[in-house]
Scaffold this motif. Structure first.
Motif, PDB file in Angstrom:
ATOM      1  N   UNK A 178      36.768  29.020  39.516  1.00 34.70           N
ATOM      2  CA  UNK A 178      37.420  29.701  38.395  1.00 34.70           C
ATOM      3  C   UNK A 178      36.672  30.975  38.011  1.00 34.70           C
ATOM      4  N   UNK A 179      36.861  31.435  36.765  1.00 40.34           N
ATOM      5  CA  UNK A 179      36.208  32.667  36.330  1.00 40.34           C
ATOM      6  C   UNK A 179      34.699  32.559  36.408  1.00 40.34           C
ATOM      7  N   UNK A 180      34.107  33.559  37.073  1.00 35.27           N
ATOM      8  CA  UNK A 180      32.670  33.816  37.044  1.00 35.27           C
ATOM      9  C   UNK A 180      32.505  35.316  37.023  1.00 35.27           C
ATOM     10  N   UNK A 181      31.619  35.797  36.159  1.00 36.23           N
ATOM     11  CA  UNK A 181      31.558  37.235  35.936  1.00 36.23           C
ATOM     12  C   UNK A 181      30.766  37.971  37.010  1.00 36.23           C
ATOM     13  N   UNK A 182      30.023  37.255  37.855  1.00 36.87           N
ATOM     14  CA  UNK A 182      29.186  37.913  38.860  1.00 36.87           C
ATOM     15  C   UNK A 182      30.004  38.745  39.842  1.00 36.87           C
ATOM     16  N   UNK A 183      31.241  38.327  40.149  1.00 35.68           N
ATOM     17  CA  UNK A 183      32.071  39.125  41.046  1.00 35.68           C
ATOM     18  C   UNK A 183      32.421  40.475  40.459  1.00 35.68           C
ATOM     19  N   UNK A 184      32.609  40.531  39.134  1.00 37.50           N
ATOM     20  CA  UNK A 184      32.833  41.821  38.479  1.00 37.50           C
ATOM     21  C   UNK A 184      31.612  42.715  38.607  1.00 37.50           C
ATOM     22  N   UNK A 185      30.456  42.168  38.279  1.00 38.98           N
ATOM     23  CA  UNK A 185      29.244  42.981  38.307  1.00 38.98           C
ATOM     24  C   UNK A 185      28.853  43.360  39.736  1.00 38.98           C
ATOM     25  N   UNK A 186      28.979  42.402  40.662  1.00 39.63           N
ATOM     26  CA  UNK A 186      28.670  42.718  42.055  1.00 39.63           C
ATOM     27  C   UNK A 186      29.619  43.753  42.619  1.00 39.63           C
ATOM     28  N   UNK A 187      30.909  43.671  42.246  1.00 43.05           N
ATOM     29  CA  UNK A 187      31.881  44.647  42.719  1.00 43.05           C
ATOM     30  C   UNK A 187      31.604  46.031  42.196  1.00 43.05           C
TER      31      UNK A 187
END
Length: 766
Positions: free
Chosen positions: A652-661
C-alpha cells in the motif's frame, strides 16, 4: 482559483472517496488529509509523535554467547541450524516495535448542503502549500482553504460563502476506536485528549472556531457555527513527547493564532514555505501535445500516461510534489519522516509505519541535499542521535562490542534492538552505519566544518568502531560481517538448500567501505584521530570488493550463490553504485557493466514491483548514465506505483517511492559523486529541452542548467567555498566569472578550474 498553473497544482473534479485520494498538508509536525467532501467534510489528522507504547530496549539476554556458535554453524554450512539458533537467541521480546498512529478526525457537518453540486474543483497548490476546494450549490459559491503553518504551529481551515449568512455547520473531533471524548474550553473551543498505551505519550487536540457575520456556540460536544459569512477553524495538537503540559501548549497556540488575522497567518505561512520550496524550479518543454497545454485534472493526466502518452507537466509535477512532501513532513525540530512520512490513517498500519532503515528511511532523505532542502535532513540527524545511546547498549549486549549499532528498524524512541522474527531481515547490523553515512553526505553538500566536527564525525566514528570490533577475518584474510543477511533476500546452495543468514553479504562490505572511507577523509579534514585513521586504512584493504559472478552480475553474497528470487525487490548489492560511489562508470567500467547486467537480470525476473524499488532503479540507471532506462523506470513508477493523489503505491502507500522518485529525477539531471560534476548525465529524449535551477552539488555548489535538443547550452555554478571544481564533459566548455574568462585545464575528460566562495560561474557550451 487560477487555471494554467498545471506544473504546480494537483487538482481534481471529484471529492475524495478513499484516503489515498485525499490531499496532504503538513508543517513537518502536524498534518492532515483533506477529502474535499461537500456535505460532510473529513480531515484526517496526524501529529508526528503519536506512537503507541514506550521504549522497548529489550536486547535478548546472553546473545553474545551464541554469536561464535552461529558463525561456526555458518562456516560448516549448517544453515538451517544456524537460522534456528539465531531466531531463538537474537530476536528481542516483544518481537515488534509499536506503531505510529492517527491523531484523530476533524469532521465538518454542513447544513443545507443537499442537491446537485456544480463547478466542483479540489486542488493542492504546491507553490503555496494550500489545499482549496470550491463548488456551487443552490446558487451559492462556496470556497475552502486548508494549510498547516510551520510559523504558527496550527492547522487552519477556512470556509467562505458568496451569500452572507449562508454558512451553518457543526464541527467535532473523534478518534475511533480509541476515543476518550472531548471537553469544552470557553464558548468557541473543543478539546480531545488521548493516550497511547502503557509508557506511551499522552496528547491533546484543540479546535477553535472564529466566525465572521455569524455566531459560534457549543452544543453537546460540537462547535456550532450559525449563519456565518466566513468561518475559520484553528487546530492545535501536542503530546508529552515534547512538553509536560500539552493542553496548555495547545491553548497557547490557539490564543496566539486567533489574535492574528487570517490573512497574516496565511501570508506568513506562504512566505516561510516559499523560502524553501522556491529554491528549485524545473521546466521541461516544449509540450508535445495539446493535452499538456490544457489545465487537465491530475488523475486524467496520470491515466493518459498509463495509456502510453508522455506528459512533461506530470513529470515536473511529480518531482515538485516530492519536494512538497518532504517540506511538509520533515522540518527542523520535527520528527523524521517515517514509512508514510507524516500521514497515516490506521491504528495498525503496514509495518507499523516505523523507520525501516535497510533502505526506506534512507530513501526518504535522498532528495534533501541535491534538491536544496538540506534543513529537512535535520530530523533524521536528531533520530540518529536518539538512537546513539541505545545503539551503544545493543552493541555491547548483543555482540560484546564497543561502538554504535542498529538493525533494520527503529522508532520514535530510537530503539536499536534486533526487531522482528524473520531472519531474512532482522539480523542485519548495518542500520547505524548506513544512517551515519547521511551525516557525511550532508557535510559533503554543505561543507560545514563545525557540523562535521561536532555532530557528524563523532557518530560516524562510533559506527565505524563497532564494525571494526564486529568483523572477523575469514580463511582468505578478508574482513567480513556475520551473522548477517542481504536484506530480505535468500540464496540457494548447489544442493538446493535455501538460506538467508550468511557471512559477509556484499552490501555490508560496501556500506563499511563507504563509511570507513568517509571517516578517514573526515579525520584528515579535521586533523585529528591519526591513529584511528591508520587503523581504518589498514582494515579497509581487507574488505571484500564488489565482484563479478558467473552471470556477469555483481555478486550479492561472498560466494556466487543463485538467488531464491532473481527478481527480488531489494537490490542491496548495488549500494556501491547508488547511493555509494565505489562503482562508477568512468572509474570502474567493468564493475559498472556488472551492475548493468545485475539490473537487467532483476528486471527480466519481475524486479521493480514495489514503488520504492522502482525508484531505486531510477537511481541505478541514472548512475550508469542511461537516460532512456532511467526514464522508463520513472514512467513505470507513475503508471504502476502511483495513486491518483500522486502518493506512492508500494502497495500500500509508502512515501519512500515519492522521495526516491524525486531524487531520481534530480540524479538524471545532475550528479556530483566521485569528486566530479556531471551535467545532464542521464537525460532522456523525452526531456530534450529544459531548464533546472537550484539543484545542489557536493562541494558546496548550487547549480542551474539549461539545455536544448538534448545538449547542454549553459550552466551556472554558485560556489559557497573556495575549492577546485571538476566537471566531467566531452563538450568544449568555457567558463566565465561575470567579468572575464576563467583559466581552465582539461584532461582525461575532466574540466578543472578554481572557484571562490560567493562567486557565480557561467559555463557555456562553445
Amino acid at each position: 482559483m487560477n487555471g494554467n498553473r498545471s506544473n504546480q497544482v494537483l487538482w481534481y473534479q471529484d471529492q475524495a472517496e478513499q484516503w489515498e485520494e485525499a490531499l496532504p498538508i503538513g508543517n513537518g509536525r502536524l498534518g492532515g488529509m483533506i477529502f474535499g467532501k461537500v456535505a460532510q467534510e473529513k480531515i484526517q489528522l496526524n501529529e508526528d509523535s503519536i506512537w503507541y507504547g514506550g521504549p522497548i530496549r529489550t536486547n535478548q539476554k546472553d546473545v553474545s554467547t551464541h554469536v561464535e556458535h552461529i558463525r561456526q554453524l555458518l562456516h560448516d554450512q549448517k544453515l538451517g541450524e544456524a537460522e534456528h539458533v539465531t531466531r531463538m537467541s537474537f530476536m528481542s521480546s516483544p518481537k515488534y516495535m509499536y506503531p505510529y498512529q492517527p491523531l484523530g478526525d476533524l469532521n465538518l457537518w454542513m447544513l443545507d448542503h443537499e442537491g446537485p453540486v456544480e463547478a466542483y474543483r479540489r486542488e493542492l497548490d504546491l507553490d503555496q502549500a494550500v489545499v482549496r476546494t470550491e463548488y456551487k450549490l443552490n446558487g451559492i459559491q462556496y470556497e475552502r482553504e486548508a494549510f498547516s503553518s510551520a510559523v504558527d504551529q496550527v492547522l487552519v481551515i477556512r470556509l467562505k460563502a458568496s451569500l452572507p449568512g449562508s454558512l451553518t455547520c457543526s464541527v467535532n473531533l473523534m478518534r475511533r476506536p480509541f476515543d476518550l471524548g472531548t471537553f469544552t474550553h470557553g464558548t468557541d473551543t473543543i478539546v480531545m485528549n488521548g493516550e497511547c498505551g502503557t509508557g506511551g505519550v499522552r496528547f491533546h487536540v484543540g479546535v477553535r472556531a472564529v466566525a465572521e457575520g455569524g455566531t459560534v456556540q457549543i452544543i453537546g460536544d460540537f462547535l456550532s457555527v450559525e449563519k456565518a459569512d466566513t468561518v475559520t477553524l484553528y487546530v492545535s495538537a501536542n503530546s508529552t513527547f515534547r512538553c509536560i503540559d500539552p493542553l496548555m501548549v495547545c491553548l497557547e497556540q490557539l490564543d496566539r493564532a486567533t489574535q492574528r488575522s487570517y490573512s497574516s497567518i496565511l501570508n506568513d505561512h506562504i512566505r516561510d514555505y516559499r523560502s524553501l520550496y522556491r529554491r528549485v524550479s524545473l521546466e521541461l518543454f516544449p509540450y508535445q501535445s495539446e493535452d499538456e497545454r490544457e489545465d487537465l485534472p491530475t488523475d486524467v493526466r496520470l491515466q493518459r500516461v498509463r495509456e502510453g502518452r508522455t506528459d512533461l507537466v506530470l513529470d515536473t509535477l511529480f518531482f515538485q510534489f516530492g519536494r512538497y512532501l518532504l517540506l511538509s513532513c520533515s522540518r527542523p525540530g520535527t520528527l523524521a519522516a517515517n514509512l508514510q512520512g507524516l500521514w497515516n490513517n490506521s491504528f495498525t498500519p503496514p509495518w507499523e509505519s516505523k523507520y525501516t532503515i535497510n533502505i526506506n528511511t534512507q530513501m526518504n532523505y535522498w532528495p534533501a541535499e541535491i534538491c536544496n532542502l538540506a534543513e529537512c535532513h535535520e530530523p533524521l540527524f536528531d533520530l540518529i542521535e536518539r538512537m546513539l545511546p541505545n545503539g551503544r547498549r545493543t552493541a555491547k549486549q548483543v555482540y560484546g562490542c564497543e561502538g554504535f549499532v542498529a538493525h533494520h528498524n527503529t522508532n520514535l524512541w530510537g530503539d536499536t534492538h534486533v526487531e522482528g522474527i524473520l531472519v531474512t531481515c532482522s539480523v542485519w547490523p548495518m542500520g547505524a552505519a548506513w544512517l551515519s553515512f547521511h551525516l557525511w553526505e550532508h557535510y559533503q553538500f554543505g561543507m560545514d566544518r563545525t557540523f562535521l566536527s561536532e555532530r557528524a564525525y563523532p557518530i560516524m566514528k562510533e559506527a565505524a568502531v563497532f564494525l571494526l570490533a564486529y568483523m572477523q577475518e575469514d580463511e582468505q584474510g578478508r574482513l567480513v560481517t556475520g551473522p548477517s543477511v542481504s536484506p530480505e533476500n535468500s540464496y540457494l546452495l548447489p544442493d538446493g538448500t535455501k538460506a538467508s543468514l550468511c557471512m559477509g553479504p556484499s552490501m555490508d562490505s560496501q556500506i563499511t567501505y563507504a563509511l570507513w572511507n568517509a571517516c578517514m577523509t573526515a579525520a584528515r579534514i579535521l586533523e585529528r584521530d591519526e591513529e584511528f585513521e591508520m587503523t581504518l586504512r589498514a582494515a579497509i584493504l581487507k574488505l571484500p570488493r564488489p565482484s563479478i559472478g558467473k552471470h556477469g552480475q555483481i555478486m550479492e553474497w561472498l560466494e556466487d550463490y543463485e538467488e531464491v528470487e532473481p527478481g527480488h525487490r531489494h537490490i542491496s548489492h548495488l549500494f556501491a553504485l547508488s547511493p555509494g560511489e565505489q562503482i562508477h562508470v568512468n572509474h570502474t567500467p567493468e564493475l559498472a557493466e556488472g551492475a548493468r547486467v545485475t539490473l537487467e537480470r532483476r528486471l527480466a525476473n519481475g524486479g521493480g514491483h514495489t514503488g520504492w524499488s522502482r525508484a531505486w532503479l531510477i537511481h541505478f540507471w541514472a548512475r550508469l548514465r542511461d537516460g532512456e532506462q532511467a526514464y522508463d523506470q520513472f514512467r513505470h513508477l507513475l503508471t504502476d506505483s502511483t495513486y491518483n493523489n500522486l502518493f506512492d503505491r508500494h502497495p500500500p502507500f509508502q512515501i519512500d517511492g515519492n522521495f526516491g522518485g524525486t531524487a531520481g529525477v534530480a540524479e538524471m539531471l545532475l550528479q556530483s559523486h566521485g569528486g566530479e560534476i556531471c551535467f545532464l548525465p542521464a537525460l532522456p529524449r523525452a526531456w530534450s529541452n529544459g531548464r533546472v535551477r537550484g539543484l545542489r552539488a557536493r562541494g558546496g555548489m548550487e547549480i542551474t542548467i539549461e539545455w536544448r535538443n538534448g545538449q547542454l547550452t549553459a550552466a551556472w555554478i554558485k560556489a559557497s567555498h573556495n575549492r577546485t571544481c571538476f566537471i566531467r564533459t566531452t563538450d568544449s566548455l568555457s567558463v566565465h566569472d561575470g567579468h572575464e574568462s576563467v583559466i581552465t585545464n582539461y584532461r582525461d575528460g575532466l574540466l578543472q578550474f578554481d572557484v571562490t566562495a560567493g562567486q557565480t560561474y557561467q559555463i557555456m557550451n562553445d
